[in-house]
Scaffold this motif. Structure first.
Motif, PDB file in Angstrom:
ATOM      1  N   ILE A   1      -5.853  -3.167   6.263  1.00 49.09           N
ATOM      2  CA  ILE A   1      -6.091  -1.975   7.082  1.00 49.09           C
ATOM      3  C   ILE A   1      -6.031  -0.716   6.220  1.00 49.09           C
ATOM      4  O   ILE A   1      -5.289  -0.642   5.255  1.00 49.09           O
ATOM      5  N   HIS A   2      -6.857   0.254   6.585  1.00 46.34           N
ATOM      6  CA  HIS A   2      -6.924   1.503   5.835  1.00 46.34           C
ATOM      7  C   HIS A   2      -6.800   2.716   6.748  1.00 46.34           C
ATOM      8  O   HIS A   2      -7.275   3.789   6.408  1.00 46.34           O
ATOM      9  N   CYS A   3      -6.178   2.529   7.916  1.00 51.00           N
ATOM     10  CA  CYS A   3      -6.029   3.672   8.815  1.00 51.00           C
ATOM     11  C   CYS A   3      -4.674   4.345   8.570  1.00 51.00           C
ATOM     12  O   CYS A   3      -3.867   3.848   7.800  1.00 51.00           O
ATOM     13  N   HIS A   4      -4.468   5.470   9.241  1.00 50.25           N
ATOM     14  CA  HIS A   4      -3.189   6.173   9.108  1.00 50.25           C
ATOM     15  C   HIS A   4      -2.058   5.316   9.680  1.00 50.25           C
ATOM     16  O   HIS A   4      -2.302   4.441  10.506  1.00 50.25           O
TER      17      HIS A   4
ATOM     18  N   GLN B   1       0.886  -1.179   0.000  1.00 43.86           N
ATOM     19  CA  GLN B   1       0.000   0.000   0.000  1.00 43.86           C
ATOM     20  C   GLN B   1       0.919   1.222   0.000  1.00 43.86           C
ATOM     21  O   GLN B   1       2.000   1.150   0.590  1.00 43.86           O
ATOM     22  N   ALA B   2       0.537   2.287  -0.656  1.00 46.57           N
ATOM     23  CA  ALA B   2       1.301   3.534  -0.572  1.00 46.57           C
ATOM     24  C   ALA B   2       0.322   4.685  -0.658  1.00 46.57           C
ATOM     25  O   ALA B   2      -0.593   4.662  -1.473  1.00 46.57           O
ATOM     26  N   PHE B   3       0.506   5.663   0.208  1.00 49.91           N
ATOM     27  CA  PHE B   3      -0.415   6.804   0.161  1.00 49.91           C
ATOM     28  C   PHE B   3       0.223   8.027   0.793  1.00 49.91           C
ATOM     29  O   PHE B   3       0.966   7.926   1.744  1.00 49.91           O
TER      30      PHE B   3
ATOM     31  N   TYR C   1      -2.653  14.082   2.542  1.00 46.66           N
ATOM     32  CA  TYR C   1      -3.072  15.233   1.751  1.00 46.66           C
ATOM     33  C   TYR C   1      -3.519  16.380   2.628  1.00 46.66           C
ATOM     34  O   TYR C   1      -4.276  16.196   3.560  1.00 46.66           O
TER      35      TYR C   1
ATOM     36  N   THR D   1       0.569   5.313  12.295  1.00 49.96           N
ATOM     37  CA  THR D   1       0.906   6.104  13.486  1.00 49.96           C
ATOM     38  C   THR D   1       2.170   5.575  14.172  1.00 49.96           C
ATOM     39  O   THR D   1       2.828   6.301  14.901  1.00 49.96           O
TER      40      THR D   1
END
Lengths: 394, 190
Positions: free
Chosen positions: B63-66, B36-38, B41, B68
């Protein structure tokens, strides 16, 4: 991993689905976080990779108006939008549905202003839930791609002929790079088939009118028919899913159950948060906790009997809403499900958790906290607070 | 070690931190890993501090959370030390790789850092010499994979060559490949 696995954003995956669908007309206006989708698709148009007439309009109101015109004329038509763009096209969104035009539109979920915010919540598509469009929610880029392709077949089925929105989470899915398995162009082409117009406006042999005045003499009858049509789309959605599984190996239904059958408590949540929840379910199951998940895919038509039945054995359930319905008794998903559960004699204890507005993060600890709360409710049979807000400073 | 490797990239708008996070992910995909890479923004502006993230795992990532609690942090610009808390949430066994002409000991002292591992590399200098402009993102990938043993150098180079082919001139492709190789060799440990 298959030979067709690529690392790609949700927007690029949806744009690729539209390229493979190759619609006759695409009319769209860019809006964050949908912009990259339209940009990518306009590249396909410029490179001559699709035969689509791409209409660059001056607003979303015009985008949906152009779609209505093109679809009524007899074309396969698509657009895409988000948040305030959807709000601006609202008037015509209703007209598309009541004119029974099978337009397919990815909606990249983003918070509605104000205050202005570009990040994910579901306030935009939830505001359009009564518009008469079908609504499919996607957990990740793969589902955004798969749902966009399936939406064409659902919308265009002669027993349905209604527009479909395909939702995926703004930035989280739209701009995150994930792994997606693409189908071959020919497979998608054969799956969606050639477009069959129904009562096209541009048929001189059979002149007809779209959008005439309809007062108290017939408006109500037409609305009654619309209510029936959207209800009838449910078996078609399932048929299309079965066919899609044959070409992709990926099963779809009205909703996804994850470790739900023998669960004592469960969370109901849409889209990307369902992925994070699955991870938490696995971790808690490993510790012997009987937790599960139900992820609705189809929100319109709402599969109230199926969802209520799937939850009926639970001791407690938390419904997570990524949008608020100000002044209502809970968020849209909660009111829908709590009402549906009245269909069955035994109603599990239930709470509504409103979370993630304007992109506020929800992590694994947050979700584990919800399951722990459900455990306490299951044991005590007592709900302290029915409607809660998670992750907000108060 | 965590089940999912999480990398946080710090840079300034225009330095290619977002591209680096994506390139690392796609190179990992070429090694049959799940990715995953994001980016984060916000109101992006040239020169403003930005963050982006890469997740790499041997099993599918749901998982799709930040991010941390990253276990790796890559810093493309040393002037971010101070204005940005670059070690925030870094796991106890975490690794930090910084583009700087200073030594790991000097950086550790600046950060007042306890535990973890610090690596440094002068990625801007390498980029200037190999690419003709101080674009630190690709050499930082080289330094990161050496420091963390996350991916194999040959696989990353093959993937970058493939990805850049047709998009950039041979000179730019060679420059990037050389920059990655040099940073891989020149990265300093404590």
């Amino acid at each position: 991993m298959s030979k067709n696995t690529v690392a790609i954003t949700g927007n690029d995956a949806a744009a690729y689905a539209i390229k493979q669908i190759n619609p006759d007309v695409m009319a769209a206006y860019p809006i964050t976080p949908q912009t990259a989708l339209v940009q990518k698709f306009s590249e396909y148009v410029a490179d001559g990779l699709v035969k689509t007439e791409f209409v660059t309009v001056e607003s979303e109101h015009s985008a949906m108006s152009a779609c209505v015109g093109a679809a009524a004329a007899g074309g396969r038509v698509m657009t895409a939008t988000a948040a305030n763009g959807l709000a601006l096209m609202f008037e015509i969104v209703y007209i598309a549905a009541s004119s029974k035009l099978p337009i397919v539109m990815p909606v990249v979920n983003r918070a509605l202003s104000g205050p202005i915010n570009i990040h994910c919540d579901h306030s935009d598509s939830m505001a359009a839930r009564d518009s008469g469009w079908l609504q499919l929610y996607s957990e990740n880029a793969q589902e955004a791609y798969d749902n966009t392709i399936q939406a064409i077949r659902i919308a265009e089925n002669m027993k349905v002929r209604l527009p479909v929105m395909v939702m995926y989470d703004g930035f989280i899915t739209s701009h995150g790079i994930e792994m997606v398995d693409f189908l071959d162009d020919e497979v998608v082409h054969n799956f969606v088939g050639d477009y069959q117009p129904n009562n096209p406006l541009l048929d001189p042999e059979k002149p007809l009118t779209y959008g005439p005045l309809d007062l108290y003499d017939y408006y109500f009858e037409h609305k009654r028919q619309q209510a029936e049509d959207i209800k009838n789309s449910k078996p078609i959605i399932l048929d299309v899913a079965k066919e899609f599984e044959k070409i992709s190996g990926r099963p779809y239904g009205l909703f996804e159950s994850y470790q739900l059958e023998d669960a004592e408590t469960a969370i109901v949540v849409l889209s990307s948060t369902a992925g994070t929840t699955k991870e938490v379910v696995d971790e808690m199951r490993a510790k012997g906790k009987k937790v599960g998940l139900l992820k609705p895919r189809v929100f319109r038509p709402f599969p109230y009997q199926e969802i209520a039945k799937a939850l009926s054995h639970l001791k407690a359930v938390a419904i997570l809403d990524r949008s608020d319905s100000f002044g209502a008794f809970g968020g849209p998903l909660f009111t829908e499900i709590r009402s549906a559960m009245m269909e069955f004699g035994k109603i599990p204890e239930n709470i509504d958790i409103i979370y993630g507005l304007g992109g506020r993060d929800i992590n694994e600890q947050d979700i584990e906290g919800v399951y722990n709360q459900l455990d306490a409710i299951a044991k005590s049979g007592k709900v302290k607070e029915r409607i809660q807000y998670l992750g907000v400073r108060e | 070690m965590k089940k999912i490797t999480e990398v946080r990239w710090h840079g300034r708008g225009g330095q290619g931190a977002v591209t680096a996070s994506k390139l690392l992910a796609t190179s990992a995909l070429a090694e049959d890993k799940y990715i995953q890479a994001f980016p984060e923004y916000g109101p992006e502006r040239m020169g403003a501090p930005i963050q982006s993230f890469t997740r790499i795992s041997d099993t599918p990532i749901r998982i799709h959370c930040h991010v941390t609690n990253p276990n790796m942090v890559a810093v493309l610009d040393p002037t971010l030390i101070g204005p940005v808390d670059i070690t925030e949430g870094l796991t106890d066994d975490g690794i930090i790789v910084i583009n700087t002409s200073e030594s790991p000991a000097q950086i550790r002292n600046k950060l007042q850092l306890k535990g973890r591992k610090v690596f440094t590399v002068d990625a801007s200098k390498i980029a200037l010499e190999e690419l003709g402009r101080p674009m630190p993102n690709t050499p930082m990938i080289g330094a990161l994979i050496k420091a963390t043993e996350l991916l194999k150098l040959d696989n990353v180079i093959d993937d970058i060559k493939k990805k850049f082919a047709g998009k950039f001139s041979q000179k730019i492709i060679d420059g990037n490949v050389n920059a990655i190789k040099r940073a891989y060799q020149e990265v300093e440990s404590e």
